[in-house]
Structure formats: structure tokens, C-alpha cells
Scaffold this active site. Sequence first.
Site, PDB file in Angstrom:
ATOM      1  N   GLU A 243       1.209  -1.211  -0.101  1.00  0.00           N
ATOM      2  CA  GLU A 243       0.019   0.063  -0.022  1.00  0.00           C
ATOM      3  C   GLU A 243       1.091   1.560   0.050  1.00  0.00           C
ATOM      4  O   GLU A 243       2.031   1.116   0.545  1.00  0.00           O
ATOM      5  CB  GLU A 243      -1.116  -0.360   0.967  1.00  0.00           C
ATOM      6  CG  GLU A 243      -1.802   1.322   1.145  1.00  0.00           C
ATOM      7  CD  GLU A 243      -2.604   0.663   2.848  1.00  0.00           C
ATOM      8  OE1 GLU A 243      -3.647   1.420   2.878  1.00  0.00           O
ATOM      9  OE2 GLU A 243      -2.043   0.664   3.759  1.00  0.00           O
TER      10      GLU A 243
ATOM     11  N   CYS B  36      -4.776  -3.272   3.426  1.00  0.00           N
ATOM     12  CA  CYS B  36      -4.071  -3.175   5.038  1.00  0.00           C
ATOM     13  C   CYS B  36      -5.466  -4.013   5.952  1.00  0.00           C
ATOM     14  O   CYS B  36      -5.443  -4.970   6.312  1.00  0.00           O
ATOM     15  CB  CYS B  36      -4.034  -2.136   5.280  1.00  0.00           C
ATOM     16  SG  CYS B  36      -2.495  -1.269   6.590  1.00  0.00           S
TER      17      CYS B  36
ATOM     18  N   LYS C  16      -9.432   0.231  -1.834  1.00  0.00           N
ATOM     19  CA  LYS C  16      -9.943   0.055  -0.067  1.00  0.00           C
ATOM     20  C   LYS C  16     -11.229   0.385   0.564  1.00  0.00           C
ATOM     21  O   LYS C  16     -12.058   1.439   0.315  1.00  0.00           O
ATOM     22  CB  LYS C  16      -8.465   0.198   0.586  1.00  0.00           C
ATOM     23  CG  LYS C  16      -8.439   0.326   1.737  1.00  0.00           C
ATOM     24  CD  LYS C  16      -7.392   1.233   2.611  1.00  0.00           C
ATOM     25  CE  LYS C  16      -7.185   0.798   4.485  1.00  0.00           C
ATOM     26  NZ  LYS C  16      -5.955   1.446   4.782  1.00  0.00           N
TER      27      LYS C  16
END
Length: 269
Positions: free
Chosen positions: A40, A147, A111
Amino acid sequence: MRVALAQVITGRDLAANLALLEEYARQAKDGGAELVVFPEATMRAFGNPLRDIAEPLDGPWATRVRETAASLGIVIVAGMFTPGTSVDGETAKVRNTLLATGPGVDASYDKIHLFDAFGFLESDTVDPGTGPVTFEAGGLTFGLATCYDIRFPALFTANASRGAVANIVCASWGSGPGKVDQWQLLARARAVDTTSYVLACGQGDPASQGVEPKGAAPTGVGHSAVVSPLGEVLETLDGAPGLLFADLNPAVVEDARLKLPVLANRRDL
């Protein structure tokens, strides 16, 4: 299929980060990998402005990544930032995007779960994505996650339901007491939840290079890993930058799902 995880530490400069990506992608290709995963925020590290560098998927940064993947003949997955909400024609928020590109691959994932935790508010500057994304490479189906997504099993199950035998997690994990242990635990848990490989690639730990983190921005703790469908850590790194390799075998996934049919046994509650 041989894959590689590139645990890099990126900074503010986009060109320098691209050069780092190209260097590690070349090393991955030389090591026999068909796919290489970057963390990321490969485009620019957290703790720096994001709105001024956000660009569409056909912009110059993403185009350079595509050109690198095409010239090397390898699939690259890397974190970047694309424009989100606009106000009066100006980018007000960005999207935290994973670009997957290479031979026969052109996919992106925004995300979904934003990191509003441990004193950091990602939602202040980032718009959430809306749904899961998978892609095929080397005869295998991969799911994408970023993440904080790793704390939400449903996304990984959704990817497995779409055929994913491996889930890629690109991260810039926040440091702090117990955070490395949580990262390692969650990667193993998501593998067992879905009887799928997990390719957990994080930003390296700046402290490993003598740079102490400032503020609450998550800048990485390292400890990238490849986890088997039954939760065994196959390959891992420490906090320092590095490149690891692992071989994925779909027969291993098939065997795990016969022994532990959690996907077939699950019930909607």
C-alpha cells in the site's frame, strides 16, 4: 506459480518510488516470479499530502507501472492514489487504490475499510471502495485487499467465493505495541478462514533504517509473509526492506478445502 513480495520503504518523491518499484520488479523477474506484490502507498508514503498526486488509472504514474510490467513480462500489484470526491472541480478526497497490471491483467481495487483507528483518521482524506475485486494470472485467481481490510474476514470470504485461491494484502501497517503480532495473527487467520494462500506485503519498517516514525501516520512495520491455506507461514521477512519468493500450488488449496471445508460449511446468519 512463483510469486514475490517486495517489502520496500517509499517516501514522498513519486519518481524515486517508481525507480524502487522498477528495481524490485526486475529482481523478482530474475528470481523467476510471474507476479510481484508491492505495499500500500507505493506511489507515496502516508504522512505526506495525497490530493496533489492522485491521478486516474490511465495517468502517468500508473502508465509507467504498466510499461514496467509489460517490458518485464510480470504482473505487478502496487498501491497508488486515485481521485475521489471533488468539490468545485478540485479533488477533495482520494481513493486508496491497488493497481494490478501485467500480461493479461488489468484490474484495480479501492480500499473498502478505512483506517479510523489508533489515532489516525484515513476517512478524513480517503473515500472508501464499494466492492471486492479479483483477477486471474498464471491460471490462478487472486483477491485484493488493503491493510485495515485484513481485520474484516467477510471481504476475504467474498474473494474466495469468487474463486480466489490466494488473497493479496498490501499494507502500510501502523507501528505500536503488539501491532506486529496482530499483523501476523490476522494474516494467518484470514488464510484459515478461507483455506486460501495469503500474500501479506507491507511497507518495511523505517526504524530498521534508523528513521523513527513521526505522528500517527502508518508507515510500515515490515514482516511481510506468505501463509499457506492452513495457516502455516511459508516465507517471511523481518522489518528491513527485502524481497521474498514463494511457490503457490492450487492443489494445496484443493487439499485444504477437502480437509477443512469451511467455505462449503458456512451458513448465512
